[in-house]
Design an enzyme around this catalytic site. Structure first.
Site, PDB file in Angstrom:
ATOM      1  N   HIS A   1      -7.906   3.252  -3.706  1.00 50.41           N
ATOM      2  CA  HIS A   1      -8.790   3.382  -2.542  1.00 50.41           C
ATOM      3  C   HIS A   1      -9.853   4.412  -2.903  1.00 50.41           C
ATOM      4  CE1 HIS A   1      -6.048   1.738   0.829  1.00 50.41           C
ATOM      5  NE2 HIS A   1      -5.609   1.291  -0.334  1.00 50.41           N
TER       6      HIS A   1
ATOM      7  N   GLU B   1       0.844  -1.207   0.000  1.00 48.43           N
ATOM      8  CA  GLU B   1       0.000   0.000   0.000  1.00 48.43           C
ATOM      9  C   GLU B   1       0.874   1.250   0.000  1.00 48.43           C
ATOM     10  OE1 GLU B   1      -3.519  -0.067   2.505  1.00 48.43           O
ATOM     11  OE2 GLU B   1      -3.034   1.953   3.175  1.00 48.43           O
TER      12      GLU B   1
HETATM   13  P1  FAD Z   1     -17.454   1.153   7.534  1.00 44.25           P
HETATM   14  O1  FAD Z   1     -17.277  -0.287   7.272  1.00 44.25           O
HETATM   15  O2  FAD Z   1     -18.496   1.862   6.751  1.00 44.25           O
HETATM   16  O3  FAD Z   1     -17.774   1.269   9.084  1.00 44.25           O
HETATM   17  C1  FAD Z   1     -17.275   2.259   9.962  1.00 44.25           C
HETATM   18  C2  FAD Z   1     -18.202   2.351  11.168  1.00 44.25           C
HETATM   19  O4  FAD Z   1     -19.382   2.992  10.767  1.00 44.25           O
HETATM   20  C3  FAD Z   1     -18.617   0.999  11.730  1.00 44.25           C
HETATM   21  O5  FAD Z   1     -17.753   0.549  12.720  1.00 44.25           O
HETATM   22  C4  FAD Z   1     -19.972   1.306  12.274  1.00 44.25           C
HETATM   23  O6  FAD Z   1     -19.843   1.799  13.594  1.00 44.25           O
HETATM   24  C5  FAD Z   1     -20.488   2.412  11.412  1.00 44.25           C
HETATM   25  N1  FAD Z   1     -21.430   1.915  10.388  1.00 44.25           N
HETATM   26  C6  FAD Z   1     -21.146   1.138   9.329  1.00 44.25           C
HETATM   27  N2  FAD Z   1     -22.247   0.887   8.604  1.00 44.25           N
HETATM   28  C7  FAD Z   1     -23.241   1.530   9.222  1.00 44.25           C
HETATM   29  C8  FAD Z   1     -24.612   1.689   8.951  1.00 44.25           C
HETATM   30  N3  FAD Z   1     -25.183   1.105   7.880  1.00 44.25           N
HETATM   31  N4  FAD Z   1     -25.340   2.448   9.804  1.00 44.25           N
HETATM   32  C9  FAD Z   1     -24.784   3.046  10.852  1.00 44.25           C
HETATM   33  N5  FAD Z   1     -23.468   2.926  11.181  1.00 44.25           N
HETATM   34  C10 FAD Z   1     -22.735   2.199  10.381  1.00 44.25           C
HETATM   35  N6  FAD Z   1      -9.350   6.098   5.083  1.00 44.25           N
HETATM   36  C11 FAD Z   1      -9.277   7.032   4.105  1.00 44.25           C
HETATM   37  O7  FAD Z   1      -9.824   8.133   4.252  1.00 44.25           O
HETATM   38  N7  FAD Z   1      -8.592   6.782   2.947  1.00 44.25           N
HETATM   39  C12 FAD Z   1      -7.996   5.588   2.706  1.00 44.25           C
HETATM   40  O8  FAD Z   1      -7.395   5.395   1.643  1.00 44.25           O
HETATM   41  C13 FAD Z   1      -8.063   4.573   3.714  1.00 44.25           C
HETATM   42  N8  FAD Z   1      -7.514   3.347   3.521  1.00 44.25           N
HETATM   43  C14 FAD Z   1      -7.691   2.362   4.460  1.00 44.25           C
HETATM   44  C15 FAD Z   1      -7.205   1.080   4.217  1.00 44.25           C
HETATM   45  C16 FAD Z   1      -7.382   0.052   5.147  1.00 44.25           C
HETATM   46  C17 FAD Z   1      -6.851  -1.334   4.849  1.00 44.25           C
HETATM   47  C18 FAD Z   1      -8.058   0.328   6.379  1.00 44.25           C
HETATM   48  C19 FAD Z   1      -8.247  -0.754   7.391  1.00 44.25           C
HETATM   49  C20 FAD Z   1      -8.535   1.608   6.632  1.00 44.25           C
HETATM   50  C21 FAD Z   1      -8.373   2.637   5.681  1.00 44.25           C
HETATM   51  N9  FAD Z   1      -8.879   3.921   5.886  1.00 44.25           N
HETATM   52  C22 FAD Z   1      -8.771   4.880   4.907  1.00 44.25           C
HETATM   53  C23 FAD Z   1      -9.520   4.279   7.148  1.00 44.25           C
HETATM   54  C24 FAD Z   1     -11.053   4.131   7.094  1.00 44.25           C
HETATM   55  O9  FAD Z   1     -11.603   4.973   6.125  1.00 44.25           O
HETATM   56  C25 FAD Z   1     -11.560   4.501   8.473  1.00 44.25           C
HETATM   57  O10 FAD Z   1     -11.175   3.545   9.414  1.00 44.25           O
HETATM   58  C26 FAD Z   1     -13.059   4.759   8.525  1.00 44.25           C
HETATM   59  O11 FAD Z   1     -13.321   5.402   9.763  1.00 44.25           O
HETATM   60  C27 FAD Z   1     -13.900   3.491   8.451  1.00 44.25           C
HETATM   61  O12 FAD Z   1     -13.940   3.009   7.168  1.00 44.25           O
HETATM   62  P2  FAD Z   1     -14.649   1.601   6.847  1.00 44.25           P
HETATM   63  O13 FAD Z   1     -14.688   1.472   5.382  1.00 44.25           O
HETATM   64  O14 FAD Z   1     -14.025   0.532   7.610  1.00 44.25           O
HETATM   65  O15 FAD Z   1     -16.104   1.953   7.411  1.00 44.25           O
END
Ligand code: FAD
Length: 286
Positions: free
Chosen positions: A69, A9
């Site tokens: 991403h 990454e």
């Molecule tokens: P989601 O899976 O959508 O969930 C996050 C939280 O939202 C959940 O824990 C839950 O509490 C809540 N939630 C989910 N669905 C619902 C729903 N339907 N209703 C109500 N609440 C809900 N961030 C960036 O900005 N740019 C990047 O390039 C980036 N790359 C990443 C790569 C990896 C491998 C990882 C692990 C993280 C990365 N992140 C990045 C960070 C990530 O965007 C943050 O951790 C963000 O806060 C959560 O993203 P997620 O896609 O896991 O969220």
């Protein structure tokens, strides 16, 4: 130990000097034949153009399989759909679909964009409608700061797989047991897809600690002690970092893990040395 496969990454550079360092790192890591490489998207969607430009250039000018991403933050569904279509048309068949860090930065309150995809599972479903993307998602063995419990974390991950995700990549962690406990719970919840350990290669311990505190990643005292007194000694910190990462990978591999995703920090040397400690070298892949 079977030689594992890896993915790398990168993040979009902020200036010309960092950009040249990124491409130098990409060139040096390309011969390791990673399964794919990915490029992050800045908090609040702040690096949109740069991320897309780098991903497309990787597709055009290297033998690598790049993944962009993409996040839900600060964009309408139409805008995101257009980006996905552009990627597909440019030969980019992989994305890492995330909710995204809020515009004001990690740790601040997330507000879905009124015309956008609200959460990662919505974005995945949207991407699936556009093309047959390989979709990676994030997951959090130590529980995402917004999730109330490990159970809720796993339920959310299941929603993302049900929406069409291909694999999950974990937030970085240092305790193998944290990963295996999460894996067991995910399997018990019916998740069968790969859950790939994300391995951090940040050798600036102060930066690492800051990130770990924001993400809820525990740093073992034993590891913190290894960096103690090394603030002014980047060379030794690098050696410690490769050793710590390889040791973690070995412990995971002993229990069957065969793919690692490295957070490279755009530095080839740390990834190269960690891979070498795992038996991965260019010749082996030739
Ligand atoms: P989601 O899976 O959508 O969930 C996050 C939280 O939202 C959940 O824990 C839950 O509490 C809540 N939630 C989910 N669905 C619902 C729903 N339907 N209703 C109500 N609440 C809900 N961030 C960036 O900005 N740019 C990047 O390039 C980036 N790359 C990443 C790569 C990896 C491998 C990882 C692990 C993280 C990365 N992140 C990045 C960070 C990530 O965007 C943050 O951790 C963000 O806060 C959560 O993203 P997620 O896609 O896991 O969220």
């Amino acid at each position: 130990m079977k030689t594992p496969t890896v993915s790398f990454e990168f993040f979009p550079p902020k200036n010309a000097e960092m950009e040249s360092k990124l491409w130098d790192s990409v060139k040096r890591l390309e011969p390791l034949a990673p399964s794919y490489v990915s490029v992050t998207y800045g908090a609040g969607g702040s690096t949109r153009e740069r991320t897309h430009g780098i991903v497309k250039k990787m597709a055009e000018e290297t033998s690598l399989k790049p993944a962009g991403h993409i996040t839900c933050v600060a964009a309408t569904k139409d805008e995101i759909d257009q980006v996905l279509r552009d990627y597909w048309d440019a030969g980019v068949k992989r994305v890492v679909a995330l909710r995204g860090d809020p515009t004001a930065g990690i740790g601040t309150r997330y507000e879905p964009h009124p015309g956008g995809y609200a959460y990662a599972n919505d974005l995945i479903a949207g991407a699936r409608k556009i093309a047959d993307f390989d979709i990676s998602v994030g997951c959090y063995p130590e529980v995402h700061p917004d999730a109330p419990s490990l159970k809720a974390e796993i339920e959310n991950l299941k929603r993302k797989f049900d929406a069409g995700a291909t694999r999950a990549i974990t937030q970085f962690f240092f305790y193998p047991d944290v990963y295996f406990k999460f894996l067991d719970q995910a399997r018990a919840a019916g998740i069968t897809q790969p859950i790939v350990p994300g391995i951090m290669l940040q050798s600036n311990f102060k930066g690492l600690k800051r990130m770990a505190d924001l993400c809820g990643t525990a740093i073992p005292t034993r590891i913190a002690d290894l960096y103690d007194g090394l603030d002014g000694d980047a060379e030794t910190r690098d050696l410690v970092t490769a050793h710590v990462a390889a040791e973690l990978c070995h412990r995971l591999a002993e229990q069957g893990v065969d793919h690692f995703h490295f957070y490279t920090m755009n530095r080839a040397g740390l990834s190269l040395s960690t891979c070498r400690l795992l038996g991965i070298k260019p010749e082996a892949k030739a």
